[in-house]
Motif scaffolding. Structure first.
Motif, mmCIF file in Angstrom:
data_model
loop_
_atom_site.group_PDB
_atom_site.id
_atom_site.type_symbol
_atom_site.label_atom_id
_atom_site.label_comp_id
_atom_site.label_asym_id
_atom_site.label_seq_id
_atom_site.Cartn_x
_atom_site.Cartn_y
_atom_site.Cartn_z
ATOM 1 N N ARG A 116 0.855 -1.185 0.000
ATOM 2 C CA ARG A 116 0.000 0.000 0.000
ATOM 3 C C ARG A 116 0.890 1.233 0.000
ATOM 4 O O ARG A 116 1.723 1.401 0.891
ATOM 5 C CB ARG A 116 -0.904 -0.001 1.223
ATOM 6 N N ASN A 119 -1.780 6.059 -1.613
ATOM 7 C CA ASN A 119 -3.230 5.857 -1.480
ATOM 8 C C ASN A 119 -3.781 4.768 -2.407
ATOM 9 O O ASN A 119 -4.919 4.834 -2.847
ATOM 10 C CB ASN A 119 -3.990 7.168 -1.697
ATOM 11 N N GLN A 120 -2.957 3.788 -2.721
ATOM 12 C CA GLN A 120 -3.374 2.674 -3.561
ATOM 13 C C GLN A 120 -2.956 1.362 -2.896
ATOM 14 O O GLN A 120 -1.990 1.335 -2.145
ATOM 15 C CB GLN A 120 -2.739 2.758 -4.951
ATOM 16 N N GLU A 121 -3.687 0.297 -3.222
ATOM 17 C CA GLU A 121 -3.342 -1.035 -2.726
ATOM 18 C C GLU A 121 -2.991 -1.935 -3.905
ATOM 19 O O GLU A 121 -3.630 -1.857 -4.953
ATOM 20 C CB GLU A 121 -4.504 -1.632 -1.935
#
Length: 146
Positions: A116, A119-121
């Motif tokens: 992560r 702000n992304q996984e």
């Protein structure tokens, strides 16, 4: 099931277990019995991922994805290498993969260890490299500013 043994870590947070099934290998439905009979590991029931007949014994293979801390890898040392090239619209991110088990398939762990950032996984790295300094995962993420 008898003779339950833990084997090596196979992927992120997962260890293979192997056990012998108490069923006659001469029984034509040994595969059905094997696939439908759970074994209890760490207090939870698991069904085999595959079954085999080996030297007169029915063997079940189990992928245990619970309470296997030695198999949990993680990312460290976030590094933003910037845009891959002017106009590429791709940003190059790299992180160091930690806690890779000895003799494990580093590519498998690299591809399945979640990350992560920004702000992304991500379910794993886009690509992996193994160097004298360790295993590194690389991501090439969309970035309109590049």
């Amino acid at each position: 099931w008898t003779n339950l043994e833990s084997h090596s870590c196979t992927t992120y947070a997962t260890r293979e277990y192997v056990a012998e099934l108490n069923v006659s290998p001469w029984n034509r439905q040994w595969t059905k019995f094997c696939k439908s009979t759970p074994v209890v590991v760490h207090g939870r029931p698991y069904f085999p991922s595959r079954c085999e007949y080996r030297s007169g014994t029915v063997i079940g293979h189990f992928d245990i994805k619970y309470d296997e801390p030695d198999c949990v890898t993680y990312w460290s040392g976030y590094r933003n290498w910037g845009c891959t090239a002017k106009g590429s619209k791709k940003r190059h991110i790299e992180q160091h993969l930690m806690n890779v088990p000895v003799n494990a398939d580093y590519k498998e762990f690299c591809a399945t260890t979640p990350a992560r950032f920004l702000n992304q996984e991500f379910p794993g790295a886009d690509s992996c490299l193994n160097s004298i300094w360790g295993v590194y995962g690389q991501w090439f993420i969309d970035d309109p500013s590049c």
